[in-house]
Design a protein around this motif. Sequence first.
Motif, PDB file in Angstrom:
ATOM      1  N   ASP A 143      20.383  57.523   3.863  1.00  0.00           N
ATOM      2  CA  ASP A 143      19.227  57.435   2.861  1.00  0.00           C
ATOM      3  C   ASP A 143      18.712  56.074   2.947  1.00  0.00           C
ATOM      4  O   ASP A 143      17.399  55.938   2.435  1.00  0.00           O
ATOM      5  CB  ASP A 143      19.984  57.641   1.528  1.00  0.00           C
ATOM      6  CG  ASP A 143      20.204  59.236   1.460  1.00  0.00           C
ATOM      7  OD1 ASP A 143      19.793  59.908   2.162  1.00  0.00           O
ATOM      8  OD2 ASP A 143      20.453  59.443   0.208  1.00  0.00           O
ATOM      9  N   PHE A 159      11.081  55.729  -0.149  1.00  0.00           N
ATOM     10  CA  PHE A 159      11.512  56.103  -1.548  1.00  0.00           C
ATOM     11  C   PHE A 159      11.147  57.470  -2.051  1.00  0.00           C
ATOM     12  O   PHE A 159      12.568  58.119  -2.287  1.00  0.00           O
ATOM     13  CB  PHE A 159      10.608  55.196  -2.660  1.00  0.00           C
ATOM     14  CG  PHE A 159      11.417  53.994  -2.558  1.00  0.00           C
ATOM     15  CD1 PHE A 159      12.147  53.846  -3.808  1.00  0.00           C
ATOM     16  CD2 PHE A 159      11.454  53.013  -1.642  1.00  0.00           C
ATOM     17  CE1 PHE A 159      12.949  52.707  -3.792  1.00  0.00           C
ATOM     18  CE2 PHE A 159      12.289  51.967  -1.876  1.00  0.00           C
ATOM     19  CZ  PHE A 159      12.993  51.690  -2.775  1.00  0.00           C
ATOM     20  N   LYS A 160      10.377  58.130  -2.109  1.00  0.00           N
ATOM     21  CA  LYS A 160      10.078  59.253  -2.276  1.00  0.00           C
ATOM     22  C   LYS A 160      10.179  60.418  -1.319  1.00  0.00           C
ATOM     23  O   LYS A 160       9.430  61.332  -1.170  1.00  0.00           O
ATOM     24  CB  LYS A 160       8.851  59.375  -3.278  1.00  0.00           C
ATOM     25  CG  LYS A 160       9.295  58.688  -4.811  1.00  0.00           C
ATOM     26  CD  LYS A 160       8.043  58.498  -5.579  1.00  0.00           C
ATOM     27  CE  LYS A 160       8.267  57.472  -6.782  1.00  0.00           C
ATOM     28  NZ  LYS A 160       7.164  57.225  -7.414  1.00  0.00           N
ATOM     29  N   TYR A 161      11.073  60.430  -0.635  1.00  0.00           N
ATOM     30  CA  TYR A 161      11.505  61.320   0.587  1.00  0.00           C
ATOM     31  C   TYR A 161      11.446  62.722   0.375  1.00  0.00           C
ATOM     32  O   TYR A 161      10.808  63.411   0.812  1.00  0.00           O
ATOM     33  CB  TYR A 161      12.550  60.940   1.464  1.00  0.00           C
ATOM     34  CG  TYR A 161      14.009  61.181   0.946  1.00  0.00           C
ATOM     35  CD1 TYR A 161      14.355  60.291   0.090  1.00  0.00           C
ATOM     36  CD2 TYR A 161      14.289  62.557   1.179  1.00  0.00           C
ATOM     37  CE1 TYR A 161      15.743  60.579  -0.451  1.00  0.00           C
ATOM     38  CE2 TYR A 161      15.608  62.878   0.801  1.00  0.00           C
ATOM     39  CZ  TYR A 161      16.358  61.821  -0.217  1.00  0.00           C
ATOM     40  OH  TYR A 161      17.627  62.141  -0.525  1.00  0.00           O
ATOM     41  N   ARG A 192       9.783  64.603  -1.259  1.00  0.00           N
ATOM     42  CA  ARG A 192       8.382  65.210  -1.713  1.00  0.00           C
ATOM     43  C   ARG A 192       7.621  65.798  -0.723  1.00  0.00           C
ATOM     44  O   ARG A 192       8.014  65.726   0.402  1.00  0.00           O
ATOM     45  CB  ARG A 192       7.316  64.094  -2.270  1.00  0.00           C
ATOM     46  CG  ARG A 192       7.789  63.128  -3.384  1.00  0.00           C
ATOM     47  CD  ARG A 192       7.774  63.931  -4.692  1.00  0.00           C
ATOM     48  NE  ARG A 192       8.312  63.218  -5.715  1.00  0.00           N
ATOM     49  CZ  ARG A 192       7.820  62.443  -6.541  1.00  0.00           C
ATOM     50  NH1 ARG A 192       6.721  61.926  -6.393  1.00  0.00           N
ATOM     51  NH2 ARG A 192       8.683  61.654  -7.345  1.00  0.00           N
ATOM     52  N   LEU A 243      11.888  46.646  -4.264  1.00  0.00           N
ATOM     53  CA  LEU A 243      12.566  47.594  -5.286  1.00  0.00           C
ATOM     54  C   LEU A 243      11.938  47.400  -6.692  1.00  0.00           C
ATOM     55  O   LEU A 243      11.653  48.340  -7.522  1.00  0.00           O
ATOM     56  CB  LEU A 243      13.947  47.224  -5.449  1.00  0.00           C
ATOM     57  CG  LEU A 243      14.715  47.735  -4.136  1.00  0.00           C
ATOM     58  CD1 LEU A 243      16.244  47.430  -4.202  1.00  0.00           C
ATOM     59  CD2 LEU A 243      14.576  49.470  -3.941  1.00  0.00           C
ATOM     60  N   SER A 271       8.359  49.110  -6.657  1.00  0.00           N
ATOM     61  CA  SER A 271       8.447  50.601  -6.489  1.00  0.00           C
ATOM     62  C   SER A 271       9.232  51.239  -7.504  1.00  0.00           C
ATOM     63  O   SER A 271       8.827  52.514  -7.479  1.00  0.00           O
ATOM     64  CB  SER A 271       8.799  50.664  -5.190  1.00  0.00           C
ATOM     65  OG  SER A 271      10.046  50.196  -4.928  1.00  0.00           O
ATOM     66  N   VAL A 272      10.290  50.875  -7.971  1.00  0.00           N
ATOM     67  CA  VAL A 272      11.205  51.733  -9.011  1.00  0.00           C
ATOM     68  C   VAL A 272      10.309  51.653 -10.436  1.00  0.00           C
ATOM     69  O   VAL A 272      10.041  50.615 -11.011  1.00  0.00           O
ATOM     70  CB  VAL A 272      12.573  51.009  -9.131  1.00  0.00           C
ATOM     71  CG1 VAL A 272      13.228  51.771 -10.119  1.00  0.00           C
ATOM     72  CG2 VAL A 272      13.222  51.272  -7.956  1.00  0.00           C
ATOM     73  N   PRO A 273       9.887  53.079 -10.818  1.00  0.00           N
ATOM     74  CA  PRO A 273       9.066  53.164 -11.910  1.00  0.00           C
ATOM     75  C   PRO A 273       9.891  52.905 -13.302  1.00  0.00           C
ATOM     76  O   PRO A 273       9.381  52.571 -14.195  1.00  0.00           O
ATOM     77  CB  PRO A 273       8.457  54.534 -11.928  1.00  0.00           C
ATOM     78  CG  PRO A 273       9.078  55.037 -10.845  1.00  0.00           C
ATOM     79  CD  PRO A 273       9.858  54.265 -10.049  1.00  0.00           C
ATOM     80  N   VAL A 285      18.159  56.750  -6.639  1.00  0.00           N
ATOM     81  CA  VAL A 285      18.168  56.472  -5.321  1.00  0.00           C
ATOM     82  C   VAL A 285      16.977  57.381  -4.671  1.00  0.00           C
ATOM     83  O   VAL A 285      16.359  56.835  -3.685  1.00  0.00           O
ATOM     84  CB  VAL A 285      19.487  56.966  -4.751  1.00  0.00           C
ATOM     85  CG1 VAL A 285      19.392  56.951  -3.084  1.00  0.00           C
ATOM     86  CG2 VAL A 285      20.617  56.036  -5.229  1.00  0.00           C
ATOM     87  N   TRP A 332      12.423  59.780  -8.945  1.00  0.00           N
ATOM     88  CA  TRP A 332      11.938  59.250 -10.337  1.00  0.00           C
ATOM     89  C   TRP A 332      10.834  59.993 -10.699  1.00  0.00           C
ATOM     90  O   TRP A 332      10.088  59.953 -10.124  1.00  0.00           O
ATOM     91  CB  TRP A 332      11.300  57.793 -10.045  1.00  0.00           C
ATOM     92  CG  TRP A 332      12.559  56.713  -9.868  1.00  0.00           C
ATOM     93  CD1 TRP A 332      12.818  55.960 -10.690  1.00  0.00           C
ATOM     94  CD2 TRP A 332      12.882  56.518  -8.569  1.00  0.00           C
ATOM     95  NE1 TRP A 332      13.775  55.053 -10.190  1.00  0.00           N
ATOM     96  CE2 TRP A 332      13.863  55.548  -8.788  1.00  0.00           C
ATOM     97  CE3 TRP A 332      12.826  56.913  -7.379  1.00  0.00           C
ATOM     98  CZ2 TRP A 332      14.962  54.865  -7.609  1.00  0.00           C
ATOM     99  CZ3 TRP A 332      13.689  56.543  -6.340  1.00  0.00           C
ATOM    100  CH2 TRP A 332      14.423  55.285  -6.428  1.00  0.00           C
TER     101      TRP A 332
END
Lengths: 45, 472
Positions: free
Chosen positions: A35, A40-42, A44, B38, B41-43, B74, B77
């Motif tokens: 992972d 990050f938003k894989y 989607r 991080l 990008s982490v909201p 991880v 979000w």
Amino acid sequence: MTWWAAVWQRKRFWLMPLIVFALLIAALIAISGGDVLKPFKYDRL
Amino acid sequence: MTRPRFRRIRWILRNILPGLAITLVLLLVLGGVAEAVLRNSVPFRSVSFKETAIKGGGALRFEPGSTVRYTDMVSYWVDERVNSLGFLDREPPAHKPPGTCRIVIVGDSLVMAAQVPNASKVQARLEAYLSAARGGRPVQVSGLGTFGIGQVNALGYLETVIRPLTPDLVVMMAADNDFSNNSAVLSALRYGWHPEHQWRVGYRRDPVTGKLTQVGPDDNSGSYYLFFPPPPPEPAPRRVRAHRWAAERSYLYDRLFRLTTRSYPRLYDWMFPQVMTDAEVKVRRMEQIRALPGYQDVFAGWKYPDDLFEDHVFHTEPLPPVFAEAEWLTRHAFERFRDEGAAQGFRVLVAADTTLSLLSNDIQEQMRRSGDGDALTVDGALTRPVVVMGRTLMPRGAFIRLKRIAEGLDLPVIDLYEGLSSMGRLAEARIPYDGHWSTVGHDRIAKILSSHIAAHPELCDGMAAAPARSVP
């Protein structure tokens, strides 16, 4: 010969970072099941 | 003596020190970059939502108009607004133009789907796919998803939510944990509610007379709670305090810790040892329930914790009495939905999630240890009956149970296991380490539902003309 010239001549200074980073990357892949390499938003479409 | 020592120091200075210095500097720089990425990008860093008990609704829902933030810190979000009905979905359209197929999907956390944005959920994707399949005729789909509920608990939605929505079709999304949630006794065991003072709509059925007693929703449920484990003692051990300190300050540490404990849950257990295991908590609650008048033998035939976890029992034959009651109540709820559909003018379609056909990881592990691993497919389905802890797990046991119930009531069943298996790897349909559907899963399930409904147009159109549409 200066200290740095001696170091440079031996070309060994890159060995440790190479080994450490190879181990680090292997450890990161192992602990995350892959992972950590995914964006990050894989999850989607 | 000084010369060799001097030589050794010089060797270290030339061979070890430069590499060490470069490694440390690179680690610091990369760590700093990762921390900065991080942080940017982490909201948000924690789950937050407001729940509310909507009168007559029979189950907790979200506060209408509030915001739900959901994350595993991880992989997802999600920050979404709750609609005016208290569900995590888009606002249902106020108008239903002629020729519209209006669908409501009822289910638990799979339908709530807090892990994906509203636009990616099965309800939104189904709208698009089915509308295209119907040549552009309008389709409206609303999701009524509440975590932890079963079909019995959703009965409260029939009058308060479903009737005002005037759907043509109600899709009931079923998972293997619904059987337990449909039982007041098994809900008492897992949630700590009193079996006769449930938070949600609940029933008990007298095994001798067959009499049905409603045991929830009870506004005073909180006064009757069963045993809850005490919080961990404070001050926490030094390692826990050190972890909290680092996790609060460093996003990188927090992320690495989460990634590591996902793969190595033992590390998590070491860091946060449980005061009591879930099994120990359940045993205490079982003792309390048995002490209630009339409940002495309620768990007869089930020797937990030296027996299967309650959800797994529904994959076995035959069922002990408390599980047979849960099965009966599940059937009762489907029947009530079907009959209410005939009265309100909607049809009912049952969608069976893959959990009904697969075994969970822990029981798979148990089977592998005892030498029955050959009976498992890669996805965790059984290829033959297997005895675990004295019970016979049947291939696709819980699915067959659900199908028998639905078909006995003339309700069509969509098998999502079969559908998803033909569309790629089953694991792609789930969020790793979470178990809920991924956006890929939502999309594929929407396609499965859309093709089924398009192939059976009566599900949308037939009832619109049926006389049962006039509400008595």
